[in-house]
Write an enzyme that holds these catalytic residues in place. Structure first.
Site, short mmCIF file in Angstrom:
data_model
loop_
_atom_site.label_atom_id
_atom_site.label_comp_id
_atom_site.label_asym_id
_atom_site.label_seq_id
_atom_site.Cartn_x
_atom_site.Cartn_y
_atom_site.Cartn_z
N LYS A 35 8.71 -8.78 -5.20
CA LYS A 35 9.54 -9.64 -4.30
C LYS A 35 9.07 -11.26 -4.66
O LYS A 35 9.97 -12.03 -5.03
CB LYS A 35 9.34 -9.27 -2.79
CG LYS A 35 10.37 -10.29 -1.88
CD LYS A 35 9.86 -10.06 -0.44
CE LYS A 35 10.44 -11.09 0.52
NZ LYS A 35 10.33 -10.68 1.86
N GLU A 41 -1.72 -7.38 -8.75
CA GLU A 41 -1.53 -6.18 -9.40
C GLU A 41 -0.38 -5.99 -10.37
O GLU A 41 -0.30 -5.43 -11.21
CB GLU A 41 -1.66 -4.97 -8.48
CG GLU A 41 -2.77 -4.76 -7.31
CD GLU A 41 -2.54 -5.64 -6.22
OE1 GLU A 41 -1.93 -6.67 -6.06
OE2 GLU A 41 -2.81 -4.86 -4.99
N GLY A 95 9.13 -5.61 1.36
CA GLY A 95 8.78 -4.29 0.31
C GLY A 95 9.14 -3.00 0.88
O GLY A 95 9.68 -2.11 0.06
N ARG A 96 8.47 -2.63 1.88
CA ARG A 96 8.52 -1.40 2.73
C ARG A 96 9.68 -1.09 3.11
O ARG A 96 9.88 0.19 3.50
CB ARG A 96 7.44 -1.29 3.63
CG ARG A 96 7.38 -2.02 4.62
CD ARG A 96 5.89 -2.17 5.64
NE ARG A 96 6.13 -3.15 6.46
CZ ARG A 96 5.74 -4.48 6.47
NH1 ARG A 96 5.68 -4.78 5.40
NH2 ARG A 96 5.77 -5.26 7.22
N GLU A 181 1.65 -0.64 8.05
CA GLU A 181 1.82 -2.21 7.60
C GLU A 181 2.67 -2.67 8.59
O GLU A 181 2.38 -4.04 8.94
CB GLU A 181 2.23 -2.22 6.18
CG GLU A 181 2.37 -3.40 5.83
CD GLU A 181 2.12 -3.87 4.26
OE1 GLU A 181 3.18 -4.45 3.91
OE2 GLU A 181 1.45 -3.04 3.54
N HIS A 212 -4.47 25.75 4.58
CA HIS A 212 -5.66 26.12 4.12
C HIS A 212 -6.97 25.23 4.00
O HIS A 212 -7.91 25.29 3.52
CB HIS A 212 -5.38 26.42 2.72
CG HIS A 212 -4.48 27.72 2.45
ND1 HIS A 212 -4.75 28.69 2.91
CD2 HIS A 212 -3.14 27.61 2.16
CE1 HIS A 212 -3.51 29.79 2.67
NE2 HIS A 212 -2.36 28.91 2.38
N LYS A 333 -5.72 -10.04 0.24
CA LYS A 333 -5.01 -10.75 -1.37
C LYS A 333 -5.81 -12.21 -1.49
O LYS A 333 -6.46 -12.34 -2.53
CB LYS A 333 -3.68 -11.01 -1.30
CG LYS A 333 -2.96 -9.75 -1.37
CD LYS A 333 -1.15 -10.01 -1.45
CE LYS A 333 -0.52 -8.75 -1.31
NZ LYS A 333 0.87 -9.06 -1.68
#
Length: 364
Positions: A35, A41, A95-96, A181, A212, A333
Site C-alpha cells: 500500500k 520486507e 492491508g488486512r 492487529e 490429536h 518497523k
C-alpha cells in the site's frame, strides 16, 4: 489452469529462495503488493526478484513484473525508469481489509475471474446483510457482542478457532492479523484509555488434526477458553470422510459443553479405579460457537471473510477502539530501521540489553 501460485512475505532470504525454487523466469510473473510502497520486507524481496528476472530475461523483465500500490509515485521512483504493470489500490484500504482490491491480483489470476467474482458476490451479500439486518438477526453484530461478552465481561483472554475444513486450514492465521492487529489496543481514537479487556488472543487450526494435540488442553486444561467451530464440508468428496468430519466436530462441541462427570465415568467403565476415573472427568461448561455451511464455495467464502471483517469493526466499536490503525506495528518497523546499522556494526544501539544481544548474535 496449470498456474502455480507462491507467496513470499518474510525478510528472511530463505522465504524468497523457497518461493522461487524451480521456477522458470520466462514463465513467471512477480507481483509486489504494498500500500505504502515503503514496507522493508516487500521492497527487499521485490528487489531480489527483479534482479533475478533481469539476469534471466533482460529487457523483457518489465513484462514479468506487476506492482499493486496506493503510492504510484514511489513505485515509479523505485522502478527508476523501468517499466512495469502498476495497479492502483485505494489509500483508504487497510492491508488486512484488502482482499477485495487489486491486492488480490495474484489470487484473481490463480482462481480465475469467475471464481473471484463469486467471492466478491458473497462478500457483497454479507455487506448488505450487515447494513440492513436488525441487530437481533445481524450475524456480525451478534458475533461482535459475543466477543465483547467473552473478553470484557467474562475476561476470557483467548479464543480458539477450529476450522473443520481442510480448505480453511489457514483461516486462523488470516484472522489473527485481522482481529489482533485491528483491536489489539487499549487506547481509543480520542486518546482515552478504554475500560476493561479488549480483543483476546486468537489461535487455532484445522479439525480434525488439532484433536490429536491441543484439544486435550481445551477439554481438560486449567483454562476455560471459548471455541469457535466452522464446519464447511466439501460434499463433492467421499461421503464417509465428510460424515466422519461432521461427527468429530459435533462430538468436540458436545464434550466441551456437557463434559463427563465422575459418576458417568464409573457407570460407563465400572472396572476403573477411582484414581484413573478422576483423570477421565471433563469439567464441561466450556463455551463454543458453531458455524456451518453445507454448500461451501466461492460465494460462501467471500461472505465468511466479510462477516469476520464486519465483526471485527463492530467489536472495535464496542470496545471504543479504532480498528484501522496499527501503531504497535509501526513502532516495530521504526525500531528495526534504527537498529539495522547497529546489527551491521556501523552504529551502537541505545539500549543496553539490545547491545548485549547484538554482541551475542555477532559472537555466533
Amino acid at each position: 489452469g496449470n498456474i502455480d501460485l507462491r507467496f513470499c512475505a518474510n525478510v528472511d532470504p530463505f522465504d524468497l529462495d523457497r518461493a522461487m525454487h524451480g521456477l522458470d523466469p520466462t514463465r513467471t510473473l512477480v507481483i509486489g503488493v504494498s500500500k505504502s510502497f515503503g514496507t522493508e520486507e516487500t521492497l527487499y524481496n521485490l528487489a531480489r526478484a527483479r534482479t533475478w528476472l533481469e539476469e534471466s530475461v533482460g529487457d523483457q523483465s518489465q513484462q514479468h513484473l506487476a506492482l499493486v500500490t496506493a503510492n504510484p509515485d514511489r513505485a515509479k521512483a523505485w522502478l527508476n525508469g523501468r517499466e512495469a504493470h502498476v495497479f492502483d489500490m485505494p489509500l483508504s484500504v487497510g492491508g488486512r481489509f484488502s482482499l477485495w482490491s487489486a491486492a488480490s491480483l495474484a489470487c484473481m489470476i490463480y482462481l480465475g475471474a469467475d471464481t473471484f467474482e463469486g467471492i466478491l458476490k458473497g462478500a457483497a451479500e454479507m455487506d448488505a446483510h450487515v447494513r440492513s439486518a436488525p441487530l437481533e438477526e445481524n450475524a456480525a453484530m451478534r458475533l461482535a457482542l459475543l466477543d465483547y461478552w467473552n473478553a470484557t465481561i467474562r475476561n476470557e483472554k483467548m479464543r480458539v478457532l477450529l476450522a473443520y475444513a481442510n480448505r480453511l486450514r489457514m483461516l486462523p492465521t488470516y484472522l489473527q492479523q485481522l482481529e489482533m492487529e485491528s483491536n489489539g489496543k487499549t487506547v481509543g481514537p480520542t486518546g482515552t484509555m478504554v475500560s476493561g479487556a479488549t480483543a483476546p488472543a486468537l489461535w487455532g487450526g484445522e479439525g480434525s488434526v488439532g484433536q490429536h494435540s491441543y484439544h486435550q488442553w481445551l477439554h481438560q486444561g486449567s483454562q476455560d477458553v471459548p471455541c469457535e467451530f466452522i464446519l464447511a464440508p466439501d460434499r463433492s468428496r467421499d461421503p464417509e470422510g465428510i460424515n466422519a468430519l461432521t461427527a468429530h466436530a459435533l462430538a468436540q462441541a458436545e464434550v466441551l459443553a456437557n463434559g463427563r462427570s465422575f459418576d458417568e465415568v464409573k457407570q460407563e467403565e465400572p472396572d476403573l479405579s477411582d484414581e484413573v476415573a478422576r483423570q477421565k472427568v471433563h469439567a464441561g461448561g466450556r463455551a463454543s460457537t458453531f458455524l456451518v455451511h453445507n454448500t461451501f464455495g466461492p460465494a460462501a467464502f467471500g461472505a465468511l471473510v466479510a462477516l469476520y471483517e464486519h465483526r471485527t469493526y463492530l467489536a472495535g466499536h464496542l470496545w471504543q477502539l479504532n480498528p484501522f490503525d496499527q501503531w504497535g506495528v509501526e513502532r516495530g518497523k521504526t525500531m528495526a530501521s534504527r537498529l539495522k546499522p547497529a546489527v551491521e556494526g556501523t552504529a551502537a544501539a541505545d539500549d543496553a540489553v539490545t547491545s548485549a544481544l547484538i554482541a551475542m548474535i555477532a559472537g555466533d
